[in-house]
Each structure stands twice: as C-alpha cells, then as structure tokens.
Design an enzyme around this catalytic site. Sequence first.
Site, PDB file in Angstrom:
ATOM      1  N   ASN A  67       3.654  12.521  -9.008  1.00  0.00           N
ATOM      2  CA  ASN A  67       2.489  13.090  -9.684  1.00  0.00           C
ATOM      3  C   ASN A  67       2.895  14.093 -10.646  1.00  0.00           C
ATOM      4  OD1 ASN A  67       0.897  11.035  -8.511  1.00  0.00           O
ATOM      5  ND2 ASN A  67       0.540  12.235  -6.800  1.00  0.00           N
ATOM      6  N   ARG A 109       0.958  16.140 -12.155  1.00  0.00           N
ATOM      7  CA  ARG A 109      -0.463  16.971 -12.539  1.00  0.00           C
ATOM      8  C   ARG A 109      -0.728  18.037 -11.294  1.00  0.00           C
ATOM      9  NH1 ARG A 109      -1.877  11.783 -10.431  1.00  0.00           N
ATOM     10  NH2 ARG A 109      -2.939  12.055  -8.518  1.00  0.00           N
ATOM     11  N   LYS A 167       5.017  -4.307  -6.360  1.00  0.00           N
ATOM     12  CA  LYS A 167       4.245  -3.151  -6.852  1.00  0.00           C
ATOM     13  C   LYS A 167       4.363  -3.232  -8.389  1.00  0.00           C
ATOM     14  CE  LYS A 167       4.617  -0.026  -2.914  1.00  0.00           C
ATOM     15  NZ  LYS A 167       4.899   1.390  -2.685  1.00  0.00           N
ATOM     16  N   LYS A 182       6.833   3.637 -12.576  1.00  0.00           N
ATOM     17  CA  LYS A 182       7.156   4.080 -11.018  1.00  0.00           C
ATOM     18  C   LYS A 182       8.527   3.458 -10.766  1.00  0.00           C
ATOM     19  CE  LYS A 182       3.373   5.934 -10.792  1.00  0.00           C
ATOM     20  NZ  LYS A 182       3.113   7.445 -11.112  1.00  0.00           N
TER      21      LYS A 182
HETATM   22  C1  MV4 Z   1       3.441   1.141   0.491  1.00  0.00           C
HETATM   23  C2  MV4 Z   1       2.930   0.663   1.682  1.00  0.00           C
HETATM   24  C3  MV4 Z   1       3.703   0.299   2.670  1.00  0.00           C
HETATM   25  N1  MV4 Z   1       5.046  -0.143   2.383  1.00  0.00           N
HETATM   26  N2  MV4 Z   1       4.624   0.932   0.262  1.00  0.00           N
HETATM   27  C4  MV4 Z   1      -0.502   2.618  -1.632  1.00  0.00           C
HETATM   28  C5  MV4 Z   1      -0.692   3.864  -2.532  1.00  0.00           C
HETATM   29  C6  MV4 Z   1       0.525   3.855  -3.394  1.00  0.00           C
HETATM   30  N3  MV4 Z   1       0.776   5.072  -3.653  1.00  0.00           N
HETATM   31  C7  MV4 Z   1       1.635   3.293  -2.363  1.00  0.00           C
HETATM   32  N4  MV4 Z   1       0.892   2.476  -1.395  1.00  0.00           N
HETATM   33  C8  MV4 Z   1       1.573   2.137  -0.368  1.00  0.00           C
HETATM   34  N5  MV4 Z   1       2.635   1.461  -0.641  1.00  0.00           N
HETATM   35  C9  MV4 Z   1       5.390   0.149   0.875  1.00  0.00           C
HETATM   36  N6  MV4 Z   1       6.592  -0.083   0.751  1.00  0.00           N
HETATM   37  C10 MV4 Z   1       1.897   1.250   1.990  1.00  0.00           C
HETATM   38  C11 MV4 Z   1       0.972   1.880   0.850  1.00  0.00           C
HETATM   39  C12 MV4 Z   1      -0.455   2.164   1.393  1.00  0.00           C
HETATM   40  C13 MV4 Z   1      -0.948   3.487   1.558  1.00  0.00           C
HETATM   41  C14 MV4 Z   1       0.054   4.508   1.017  1.00  0.00           C
HETATM   42  C15 MV4 Z   1      -0.401   5.719   1.270  1.00  0.00           C
HETATM   43  C16 MV4 Z   1      -1.752   6.081   1.643  1.00  0.00           C
HETATM   44  C17 MV4 Z   1      -2.434   4.979   1.943  1.00  0.00           C
HETATM   45  C18 MV4 Z   1      -2.114   3.778   2.021  1.00  0.00           C
HETATM   46  C19 MV4 Z   1      -3.076   2.850   2.173  1.00  0.00           C
HETATM   47  C20 MV4 Z   1      -2.564   1.394   2.208  1.00  0.00           C
HETATM   48  C21 MV4 Z   1      -1.345   1.295   1.867  1.00  0.00           C
END
Ligand code: MV4
Length: 446
Positions: free
Chosen positions: A290, A292, A158, A116
């Site tokens: 993604n 896929r 992350k 990522k």
């Molecule tokens: C974030 C974020 C806020 N700020 N990154 C969660 C899944 C992953 N693919 C990325 N995610 C998030 N990244 C930053 N810099 C908040 C989330 C996140 C979220 C993102 C998409 C859909 C639902 C979510 C639920 C909680 C947090």
Amino acid sequence: MFKKILIANRGEIALRIIRTCKELGIPTVAVYSEIDRDSLHVVFADEAVCIGPAPSNQSYLKVPSILSAAQITGADAIHPGYGFLAENAEFSEICADSNIKFIGPSPDSIRKMGDKAFAKETMRKVGVPVVPGSEGVINDIEEAKQMASKIGYPVMLKASAGGGGKGMRIVMEESEIEKAFQTAGNEAGAAFSNSDLYIEKYVENPRHIEIQVLCDQHGNFYQYGERDCSIQRRHQKLIEESPSPFITNAVRTKMGEAALLGVRSVNYEGAGTIEFLVDKHQNFYFIEMNTRIQVEHPVTEMVRNIDLIKNQILIAAGREIEDKPLDPRGHAIEFRINAEDPDHNFRPSPGRIEYLHFPGGFGVRIDSHAYNDYVIPPNYDSLIAKMIIWGTDRKHALARARRAFEEFQIEGIKTTIPFHKKVLENEKFINGDFDTSFIDKHININ
Ligand code: MV4
C-alpha cells in the site's frame, strides 16, 4: 518547508493531518463537499474551500476542483490521506505538472505497486518471499490449469488491478477453474477496466500482518515493525494491534528485513505498508504493498513514539526522516468505531449523533471528527472514530480497552462498539489465538 498544505480528504484523517501541520507551523487548507459544510476539518483548517456536491466523484475525487482550490489558496503541497485520490498515479502526476508537491510516493511507484501481479513479481525477483503461483499475469485458461496443477489445489485467482480482496476467487478443484477464470476476469474487467488475473496457492486461514516503512530521498529506508490486522470482516479491518501476538521475534525480524529489501529494490519514497499473509507455521508471504498512510497507522505511532504524518511531510519536502526506528515499547490496539449496525450485517447507520462522550485517561487516544449533534452523511465510509489503546503489554492494553469502552457513549446511531466489547470477552481473542476467519467463526452476528 511547504508554505501551505491542502488536505484532499475529510473525516478523521483530515483532522489527523491538520493537527500535525499545526504542530509544524504549516498553514492548512481544507476542502469539503456541500454535505460536509459543518465538518470539523473545515473548522480546524486555516482556510476551507467548497469543491462540490456530496457524491465523492463530484467533490473529493474531482481533480480539477481540488487543484483549483490549491491554486486559489496558494497551497504548494497536497496531502491525500487514505482512500479517494491517495493511490491515484494520474493525480500525483498532475500535481507534479502543476508544481504542487503530492505528499506520497512517485507516480511510478504508485502505478507499479497498484499492479498487484507486477508488484508481486518485482518482490519475488529481489528475494522477498511470495505465495507460490504464476510469475505475473496468466494469459489464458490453459495456462491457468497448468499452473494450478503445478502448485496444487486449492488455488486463488486474483485481479491484478484489484487488491484488498476485490476480484478474488478461491478454486477448490480443476473442474471449477474454467468458470472461475471467466467470471473473475469479467468481474475485474467491469470493476477496474482491466481483466488481468494471476494465480496463487490458497493459504488457509492466514494471519494478515503488515510492516510499516518510511523512505526518504537521502537513502534512508526504515521499517517500524508490524501490525496484526487479522480481525477483519469482508476485507474491512476492525481491530489492529502491535506487536502481533502470533509471531516470534525471529519471524518479526525476518519480516522487517524482507520489507526493507522490497522497498530498497524499487527505490521507494514516502510512507508505505508491505502486506504479508502468515500461515500457521509462521511462513510469511508478500501479497501487496500500500503506497499510502493507512487508517491503522496510529498503532505504530503509539508503540514507536513517532509521528508518521510529520515524517511523510518531511520526506516530501526533501528533508531526512527525523524518527529513526527505536525499540518498540508496550502494546497498542486500535478499534474502529463505524456507524454500522453489527446486529444487522454491519449495515451502515448514518444520521445524527444525539449524544457523544469519548473515553479518556492514560493510554487512550481517540482520533475522530465526530461531535455532539454531528450528522453522519450516508455518502462516505462509515468510520467515525478510532480508539487506540496503549498498555505496557497486551493484557494491560485489553483491560484498559474494556475500561475505556465502559466510558464510551454514542446515542442516535448504531456503532461497532458492542461488537468490540464482545471480542474483548472472547477467550480466543484474549489468548491471541485468531486468524482472518475469527469473526465468521467466533462472533455471532445476525
Ligand atoms: C489470499 C488468501 C489466501 N491465500 N491469498 C484478501 C485480501 C487481499 N489483500 C488478500 N486476501 C487474501 N489472499 C492466498 N493466496 C486469503 C486472503 C484473505 C484475507 C487476507 C487478509 C485478511 C483477511 C482475509 C480474509 C479472507 C481472505
């Protein structure tokens, strides 16, 4: 064209792929675990091979068994569906070495996008907007501190090998970062055998909006618009729709262009999804790709009148994409029907379906492997049906969804249907006023 396609998956997606293969006149091979003997994908495929006991790591994840099944039956291509081996670069490499076409992107693309931090850095370098943060992985706590004060708190740590919400930590202030860096790194190391972390600015209450792309081997790179997947719980999507009720046409166009810029720059091949976070000002930032076909792909199929699986197969066979992007028509919304109890924290509810009646009529698509008396095994994910509603506009689609849920009957197990009915009565949802915090804030569940 392929002589025979083996579907290395189960459940609704295995059926979905078999259906398209039949329409293309391509014979199919199902593989199944012992507990899936009475599954519909076994019935609908031309041939079926048992590949081991119920646990995934002894069946649907067991590469030698799946390759043997392909060799015994003379399959010259494997469709991995989603989950299981779909984003396993080693598996796609072994397929290539065995002269079996993996229906998906190259091992190199899977590997690069699976990292990522690398994927994000690749996108940033070609001009795709990304969340402000570290350029690639951070090497130590000092670097983490420096970067965090530069971008400003709150920040997010992350896992580079994570994705989909696994191995993430919010850090509100500097006093928390050292501990967070340790625990997030340890967690990532345990989960992914890779403790690399990267850091970025925390985007508050973002929308999750993704762009569907298809890319063939003839230099055609197409995007098919967005899906708004903001209705999630603990990173499990529950409702997805297109168009997004939130973004303007100008932003929609820019997101599509950014997605295309990204896939062109890595010479991507196959179907893919570019995920963006969108903040309250409609600024959008690439987060992950993604590599896929996704659970929610029918949403795009319904508004674009295309078969994404058919085009995946054409691309893998070296042919050109047949469905060029045309203007979207109407509104589509998918509801995931999971065998889970929404009154008890969405805990799994496997078991026998004592009675089942699916809704029907204009604009109602059901993708499901469930049937009367089917026993949902406890070994796999709990998705038992997807209801994809099409309407002329969002309001029409929501009215049609309410009508369809009145017809929907499942007895013997708990499902997410009562949850969806509640959401369909929620004023904020009806107005398109929601972000990824919607369920926690507005839906009362015990
Ligand atoms: C974030 C974020 C806020 N700020 N990154 C969660 C899944 C992953 N693919 C990325 N995610 C998030 N990244 C930053 N810099 C908040 C989330 C996140 C979220 C993102 C998409 C859909 C639902 C979510 C639920 C909680 C947090």
